[in-house]
Design a protein around this motif. Structure first.
Motif, PDB file in Angstrom:
ATOM      1  N   GLY A 262       0.398  -1.224   0.059  1.00  0.00           N
ATOM      2  CA  GLY A 262      -0.004  -0.107   0.379  1.00  0.00           C
ATOM      3  C   GLY A 262       0.840   1.220   0.351  1.00  0.00           C
ATOM      4  N   VAL A 263       0.392   2.167  -0.343  1.00  0.00           N
ATOM      5  CA  VAL A 263       1.074   3.323   0.048  1.00  0.00           C
ATOM      6  C   VAL A 263       1.294   3.822   1.578  1.00  0.00           C
ATOM      7  N   GLY A 264       3.079   3.894   1.495  1.00  0.00           N
ATOM      8  CA  GLY A 264       3.958   3.766   2.371  1.00  0.00           C
ATOM      9  C   GLY A 264       4.598   2.928   3.063  1.00  0.00           C
ATOM     10  N   ASP A 265       4.380   2.049   2.506  1.00  0.00           N
ATOM     11  CA  ASP A 265       4.800   0.367   3.021  1.00  0.00           C
ATOM     12  C   ASP A 265       6.241   0.753   1.999  1.00  0.00           C
ATOM     13  N   GLU A 266       7.077   0.092   2.572  1.00  0.00           N
ATOM     14  CA  GLU A 266       8.270   0.530   2.185  1.00  0.00           C
ATOM     15  C   GLU A 266       8.916  -1.501   2.716  1.00  0.00           C
ATOM     16  N   VAL A 267       9.315  -1.831   1.149  1.00  0.00           N
ATOM     17  CA  VAL A 267      10.463  -3.158   1.087  1.00  0.00           C
ATOM     18  C   VAL A 267      11.148  -2.963   0.677  1.00  0.00           C
ATOM     19  N   GLU A 268      12.537  -4.355   0.759  1.00  0.00           N
ATOM     20  CA  GLU A 268      13.504  -4.719   0.218  1.00  0.00           C
ATOM     21  C   GLU A 268      13.361  -5.488  -0.696  1.00  0.00           C
ATOM     22  N   PHE A 269      14.200  -5.090  -1.641  1.00  0.00           N
ATOM     23  CA  PHE A 269      14.377  -5.767  -3.205  1.00  0.00           C
ATOM     24  C   PHE A 269      16.175  -6.490  -2.751  1.00  0.00           C
ATOM     25  N   VAL A 270      15.886  -8.025  -3.375  1.00  0.00           N
ATOM     26  CA  VAL A 270      17.159  -8.229  -3.541  1.00  0.00           C
ATOM     27  C   VAL A 270      17.551  -8.916  -4.593  1.00  0.00           C
ATOM     28  N   SER A 271      18.379  -8.679  -5.086  1.00  0.00           N
ATOM     29  CA  SER A 271      18.623  -9.130  -6.188  1.00  0.00           C
ATOM     30  C   SER A 271      19.262 -10.084  -6.097  1.00  0.00           C
ATOM     31  N   ALA A 272      20.783 -10.723  -7.906  1.00  0.00           N
ATOM     32  CA  ALA A 272      21.544 -12.096  -7.595  1.00  0.00           C
ATOM     33  C   ALA A 272      22.356 -12.422  -7.151  1.00  0.00           C
ATOM     34  N   ALA A 273      22.994 -10.703  -7.513  1.00  0.00           N
ATOM     35  CA  ALA A 273      23.936 -10.611  -6.339  1.00  0.00           C
ATOM     36  C   ALA A 273      23.666 -10.483  -4.969  1.00  0.00           C
ATOM     37  N   ASN A 274      22.484 -10.306  -4.014  1.00  0.00           N
ATOM     38  CA  ASN A 274      22.448 -10.317  -2.625  1.00  0.00           C
ATOM     39  C   ASN A 274      22.700  -8.905  -2.351  1.00  0.00           C
ATOM     40  N   THR A 275      22.721  -7.833  -3.538  1.00  0.00           N
ATOM     41  CA  THR A 275      22.656  -6.335  -3.045  1.00  0.00           C
ATOM     42  C   THR A 275      21.376  -6.170  -3.124  1.00  0.00           C
ATOM     43  N   VAL A 276      20.566  -4.780  -1.741  1.00  0.00           N
ATOM     44  CA  VAL A 276      19.771  -4.930  -2.194  1.00  0.00           C
ATOM     45  C   VAL A 276      18.985  -2.907  -2.115  1.00  0.00           C
ATOM     46  N   PHE A 277      18.523  -2.793  -2.879  1.00  0.00           N
ATOM     47  CA  PHE A 277      16.891  -1.569  -2.841  1.00  0.00           C
ATOM     48  C   PHE A 277      16.144  -1.435  -2.138  1.00  0.00           C
ATOM     49  N   THR A 278      15.607  -0.589  -1.788  1.00  0.00           N
ATOM     50  CA  THR A 278      14.144  -0.444  -0.747  1.00  0.00           C
ATOM     51  C   THR A 278      13.537   0.002  -1.649  1.00  0.00           C
ATOM     52  N   GLY A 279      12.110   0.186  -1.329  1.00  0.00           N
ATOM     53  CA  GLY A 279      10.865   0.368  -2.385  1.00  0.00           C
ATOM     54  C   GLY A 279       9.871   0.649  -1.984  1.00  0.00           C
ATOM     55  N   ARG A 280       8.904   2.315  -1.604  1.00  0.00           N
ATOM     56  CA  ARG A 280       7.738   2.625  -1.850  1.00  0.00           C
ATOM     57  C   ARG A 280       7.153   3.077  -2.151  1.00  0.00           C
ATOM     58  N   VAL A 281       6.019   2.804  -2.305  1.00  0.00           N
ATOM     59  CA  VAL A 281       4.755   3.642  -3.305  1.00  0.00           C
ATOM     60  C   VAL A 281       4.726   5.455  -2.486  1.00  0.00           C
ATOM     61  N   LEU A 282       4.792   6.299  -3.147  1.00  0.00           N
ATOM     62  CA  LEU A 282       4.469   7.610  -2.914  1.00  0.00           C
ATOM     63  C   LEU A 282       3.331   7.846  -2.350  1.00  0.00           C
ATOM     64  N   GLU A 283       1.834   7.421  -3.528  1.00  0.00           N
ATOM     65  CA  GLU A 283       1.004   8.051  -4.102  1.00  0.00           C
ATOM     66  C   GLU A 283       0.840   6.875  -4.881  1.00  0.00           C
TER      67      GLU A 283
END
Length: 329
Positions: A262-283
């Motif tokens: 949902g809006v505002g929820d933060e999740v982590e995305f993990v790559s094949a190399a085990n590196t991480v970006f975070t993401g969230r829906v602003l609106e």
């Protein structure tokens, strides 16, 4: 003798070759991209084809923006061609711009508006001690274009979603196929991705948007997902070492479409190399007549680092001066 000087960076493990070329003509970034495709494609080939580049080489050409509200313009390329948007390269450039004085490093945060063929992207760089730290990218509106079932050998008819996050991807849920994520099974999973790519191109309309790759989604927990991206061309695909900025944006749109984020929820995305970006829906927004979301994708801490400076050279009598395109798998 032709030569191109460039800066090497990486963001979350994925390389970036940064090239500064002022004066690219065009009233929009889309026009500038077409100019590069027709007149400067030798730069792309020089930097991404062997023996000077490799299949994992990725580049960003920095020039003037077309939009008045942007500070810089960016055009993106890899061994398969020129593309509308790249998140890991955009974040990498913003970090570089702060680190090396292209933008004044004012604390606590500096915004670097970047004009791209996909639209205006806002990079927000946290600054501490005049040095860049975390980079947050507010990307173009992202959405699910369609949902379909396609034939994939060995798996029958499986569900795919075409999701847009600056580029268009076919998203597949590994849980629906009963598959676990394991780097030791990477060849099998990449073969699945290639078959999904072929099937989506054959059976699903993209409304004129290039299908740039396949995103494999695997839920680890409520707020953590593997997001493994294969991109470029299905005949010679490239594996993203980072979680991908546009892939993560499309992934967010997909998860929001399914009601998992949902809006505002933060999740982590993990790559094949085990590196991480975070993401969230602003609106939530309406974009091109569709329900869409505004995604924010961020590095973990700084994430982006300079790895070198180089000049690629093409001698006039080199029989491989045009380079060797990536060979089909």
């Amino acid at each position: 003798m032709l030569s191109v000087s460039y800066i090497e960076l990486h963001n979350a493990g994925m390389p970036i070759r940064l090239v500064f070329v002022p004066g690219i003509p065009g009233r929009s970034m889309a026009e500038k991209k077409e100019y590069c495709r027709s007149r400067l494609d030798w730069v792309r080939r020089l930097l991404t084809y062997e023996p000077r580049g490799s299949s994992s080489s990725y580049g960003a050409l920095i020039t003037e923006p077309a939009r008045s509200e942007a500070s810089f313009g960016a055009l993106f390329f890899d061994s398969s061609g020129w593309h509308d948007m790249c998140g890991h390269a955009s974040m990498g450039f913003a970090c570089y711009a702060i680190r090396f004085g292209l933008v004044e490093p004012s604390e606590p945060e500096v915004e670097v508006p970047l004009d791209t063929p996909a639209g205006l992207v806002r990079l927000r760089v946290e600054v501490s001690g005049r040095a860049p730290r975390r980079v947050r990218m507010v990307n173009v509106p992202s959405y699910v274009l369609s949902e379909a079932r396609i034939d994939v050998g060995g798996y029958g008819r499986i569900r795919v979603h075409l999701a847009y996050g600056g580029n268009l991807y076919a998203v597949v849920d590994l849980d629906e196929l009963g598959l676990e994520w394991d780097v030791r099974r990477l060849p099998e999973l990449l073969n699945l991705a290639v078959e999904v790519w072929r099937g989506a191109l054959k059976e699903v309309g993209t409304e004129g948007v290039e299908l740039y790759g396949v995103r494999l989604s695997k839920r680890v927990s409520k707020s953590r997902y593997y997001g493994v991206l294969l991109f470029g061309s299905y005949s010679r695909p490239l594996l993203d070492r980072s979680p991908s900025g546009t892939g993560s944006s499309a992934h967010l749109a997909y998860l929001h479409h399914l009601g998992e984020v949902g809006v505002g929820d933060e999740v982590e995305f993990v790559s094949a190399a085990n590196t991480v970006f975070t993401g969230r829906v602003l609106e939530e927004v309406e974009y091109r007549g569709r329900r869409a979301v505004v995604p924010e994708v961020s590095t973990v801490d700084r994430g982006c680092y300079v790895t070198g400076y180089a000049t690629a050279i093409r001698e006039p009598d080199d029989p491989l001066g045009e380079g060797i395109p990536p060979l089909p798998l």
